[in-house]
Write a protein that holds these residues in place. Sequence first.
Motif, mmCIF file in Angstrom:
data_model
loop_
_atom_site.group_PDB
_atom_site.id
_atom_site.type_symbol
_atom_site.label_atom_id
_atom_site.label_comp_id
_atom_site.label_asym_id
_atom_site.label_seq_id
_atom_site.Cartn_x
_atom_site.Cartn_y
_atom_site.Cartn_z
ATOM 1 N N VAL A 156 -119.643 43.174 135.078
ATOM 2 C CA VAL A 156 -120.620 42.392 135.840
ATOM 3 C C VAL A 156 -121.430 43.321 136.743
ATOM 4 O O VAL A 156 -122.658 43.239 136.809
ATOM 5 C CB VAL A 156 -119.926 41.266 136.653
ATOM 6 C CG1 VAL A 156 -120.878 40.655 137.673
ATOM 7 C CG2 VAL A 156 -119.375 40.199 135.711
ATOM 8 N N GLN A 157 -120.740 44.244 137.441
ATOM 9 C CA GLN A 157 -121.430 45.175 138.327
ATOM 10 C C GLN A 157 -122.438 46.034 137.580
ATOM 11 O O GLN A 157 -123.499 46.362 138.112
ATOM 12 C CB GLN A 157 -120.425 46.072 139.045
ATOM 13 C CG GLN A 157 -119.608 45.355 140.081
ATOM 14 C CD GLN A 157 -118.481 46.207 140.638
ATOM 15 O OE1 GLN A 157 -118.315 47.361 140.283
ATOM 16 N NE2 GLN A 157 -117.680 45.623 141.503
ATOM 17 N N GLU A 158 -122.110 46.410 136.363
ATOM 18 C CA GLU A 158 -122.998 47.266 135.559
ATOM 19 C C GLU A 158 -124.064 46.473 134.814
ATOM 20 O O GLU A 158 -124.884 47.062 134.122
ATOM 21 C CB GLU A 158 -122.164 48.078 134.555
ATOM 22 C CG GLU A 158 -121.251 49.086 135.211
ATOM 23 C CD GLU A 158 -122.021 50.172 135.946
ATOM 24 O OE1 GLU A 158 -123.040 50.655 135.409
ATOM 25 O OE2 GLU A 158 -121.605 50.537 137.057
ATOM 26 N N GLY A 159 -124.028 45.153 134.900
ATOM 27 C CA GLY A 159 -125.031 44.326 134.239
ATOM 28 C C GLY A 159 -124.778 44.130 132.746
ATOM 29 O O GLY A 159 -125.657 43.687 132.025
ATOM 30 N N ARG A 160 -123.566 44.418 132.297
ATOM 31 C CA ARG A 160 -123.241 44.251 130.878
ATOM 32 C C ARG A 160 -122.651 42.869 130.584
ATOM 33 O O ARG A 160 -122.458 42.514 129.433
ATOM 34 C CB ARG A 160 -122.258 45.335 130.423
ATOM 35 C CG ARG A 160 -122.848 46.739 130.469
ATOM 36 C CD ARG A 160 -121.914 47.764 129.857
ATOM 37 N NE ARG A 160 -120.592 47.751 130.449
ATOM 38 C CZ ARG A 160 -120.172 48.563 131.414
ATOM 39 N NH1 ARG A 160 -120.984 49.472 131.902
ATOM 40 N NH2 ARG A 160 -118.949 48.483 131.889
ATOM 41 N N LEU A 161 -122.371 42.126 131.625
ATOM 42 C CA LEU A 161 -121.755 40.809 131.482
ATOM 43 C C LEU A 161 -122.272 39.932 132.614
ATOM 44 O O LEU A 161 -122.306 40.362 133.770
ATOM 45 C CB LEU A 161 -120.224 40.951 131.572
ATOM 46 C CG LEU A 161 -119.360 39.704 131.504
ATOM 47 C CD1 LEU A 161 -119.522 38.996 130.162
ATOM 48 C CD2 LEU A 161 -117.887 40.083 131.707
ATOM 49 N N ALA A 162 -122.680 38.724 132.274
ATOM 50 C CA ALA A 162 -123.135 37.783 133.299
ATOM 51 C C ALA A 162 -121.938 37.276 134.089
ATOM 52 O O ALA A 162 -120.895 36.950 133.508
ATOM 53 C CB ALA A 162 -123.873 36.620 132.649
ATOM 54 N N ALA A 163 -122.078 37.197 135.394
ATOM 55 C CA ALA A 163 -120.966 36.756 136.259
ATOM 56 C C ALA A 163 -120.444 35.391 135.832
ATOM 57 O O ALA A 163 -119.234 35.158 135.840
ATOM 58 C CB ALA A 163 -121.423 36.733 137.715
ATOM 59 N N ASN A 164 -121.343 34.498 135.438
ATOM 60 C CA ASN A 164 -120.916 33.151 135.026
ATOM 61 C C ASN A 164 -120.130 33.155 133.721
ATOM 62 O O ASN A 164 -119.438 32.184 133.426
ATOM 63 C CB ASN A 164 -122.119 32.224 134.901
ATOM 64 C CG ASN A 164 -122.725 31.885 136.241
ATOM 65 O OD1 ASN A 164 -122.084 32.016 137.283
ATOM 66 N ND2 ASN A 164 -123.969 31.457 136.227
ATOM 67 N N ASP A 165 -120.256 34.207 132.926
ATOM 68 C CA ASP A 165 -119.549 34.294 131.645
ATOM 69 C C ASP A 165 -118.213 35.026 131.746
ATOM 70 O O ASP A 165 -117.396 34.962 130.825
ATOM 71 C CB ASP A 165 -120.407 35.020 130.602
ATOM 72 C CG ASP A 165 -121.662 34.258 130.242
ATOM 73 O OD1 ASP A 165 -121.699 33.028 130.446
ATOM 74 O OD2 ASP A 165 -122.617 34.897 129.762
ATOM 75 N N ALA A 166 -117.987 35.735 132.826
ATOM 76 C CA ALA A 166 -116.830 36.630 132.928
ATOM 77 C C ALA A 166 -115.503 35.898 132.770
ATOM 78 O O ALA A 166 -114.636 36.334 131.999
ATOM 79 C CB ALA A 166 -116.874 37.398 134.252
ATOM 80 N N GLY A 167 -115.312 34.806 133.470
ATOM 81 C CA GLY A 167 -114.052 34.071 133.383
ATOM 82 C C GLY A 167 -113.785 33.570 131.978
ATOM 83 O O GLY A 167 -112.663 33.674 131.463
ATOM 84 N N TYR A 168 -114.820 33.028 131.351
ATOM 85 C CA TYR A 168 -114.674 32.543 129.973
ATOM 86 C C TYR A 168 -114.293 33.685 129.030
ATOM 87 O O TYR A 168 -113.389 33.546 128.211
ATOM 88 C CB TYR A 168 -115.987 31.893 129.514
ATOM 89 C CG TYR A 168 -116.001 31.562 128.043
ATOM 90 C CD1 TYR A 168 -115.378 30.406 127.581
ATOM 91 C CD2 TYR A 168 -116.617 32.396 127.127
ATOM 92 C CE1 TYR A 168 -115.381 30.097 126.226
ATOM 93 C CE2 TYR A 168 -116.611 32.101 125.772
ATOM 94 C CZ TYR A 168 -115.997 30.953 125.325
ATOM 95 O OH TYR A 168 -115.986 30.650 123.988
ATOM 96 N N MET A 169 -114.975 34.803 129.168
ATOM 97 C CA MET A 169 -114.723 35.946 128.283
ATOM 98 C C MET A 169 -113.281 36.453 128.449
ATOM 99 O O MET A 169 -112.604 36.722 127.460
ATOM 100 C CB MET A 169 -115.700 37.075 128.570
ATOM 101 C CG MET A 169 -117.132 36.697 128.345
ATOM 102 S SD MET A 169 -117.625 37.134 126.711
ATOM 103 C CE MET A 169 -119.380 37.147 126.886
ATOM 104 N N VAL A 170 -112.824 36.581 129.690
ATOM 105 C CA VAL A 170 -111.459 37.053 129.933
ATOM 106 C C VAL A 170 -110.459 36.050 129.362
ATOM 107 O O VAL A 170 -109.532 36.425 128.643
ATOM 108 C CB VAL A 170 -111.201 37.288 131.442
ATOM 109 C CG1 VAL A 170 -109.720 37.520 131.720
ATOM 110 C CG2 VAL A 170 -112.026 38.464 131.943
ATOM 111 N N THR A 171 -110.655 34.775 129.667
ATOM 112 C CA THR A 171 -109.728 33.745 129.197
ATOM 113 C C THR A 171 -109.632 33.731 127.680
ATOM 114 O O THR A 171 -108.536 33.708 127.112
ATOM 115 C CB THR A 171 -110.165 32.355 129.702
ATOM 116 O OG1 THR A 171 -110.187 32.374 131.128
ATOM 117 C CG2 THR A 171 -109.228 31.262 129.221
ATOM 118 N N GLU A 172 -110.776 33.748 127.023
ATOM 119 C CA GLU A 172 -110.770 33.663 125.562
ATOM 120 C C GLU A 172 -110.138 34.899 124.933
ATOM 121 O O GLU A 172 -109.420 34.791 123.938
ATOM 122 C CB GLU A 172 -112.184 33.429 125.035
ATOM 123 C CG GLU A 172 -112.729 32.053 125.390
ATOM 124 C CD GLU A 172 -111.801 30.916 124.962
ATOM 125 O OE1 GLU A 172 -111.436 30.849 123.770
ATOM 126 O OE2 GLU A 172 -111.442 30.098 125.829
#
Length: 184
Positions: A156-172
Amino acid sequence: MSVDREHVLRAAAALLSRKATASMDEIAKAAGISRATLHRHFAGRPALVEALGLLGIELVEERLAAARIDEGDPVEAVRRTVAEAMPVAGFLAFLYGENQLYEAGGAMEEGWERIDERVAALFRRGQEKGLFRFDLTPAWLNEALFALIAASAWSVQEGRLAANDAGYMVTELVLGGVMRSVEK
């Protein structure tokens, strides 16, 4: 003027979540105090990092309690755990990279061991219910979960992942790797 130590720690955590290499001057500025005042509270960066490690334990334990990690379906408990961890993911990423924390011993080591045991117990519970793979140890799944949460913060900090998507991506990713496939 009295300086609230917790305010200083939370300001440091917020800054270091975004910029792990921030100097003591930058930390003092973020907290709205002078460098001299910061040094009166923390003799140097190692003392500050140790205090941040203890704050990290407190925050993670609060997040695990809010996630009700010991309750209900293990799959849903993993989802809740990730959702609750995401607001402190940047701070966890900072702590994850601070190797000196893991040499501290004492209350620090005991705190992280408590957290590790609670999360590993969640994965064990999923295994006992036949939901999670048996070939992956609960200790490894615990490490993988925290590593993914930290990696999501860095992304997220590097702009490679949207903050709103991070939880979903980790969970999945976690659940996709941990769930047992049902043989037909």
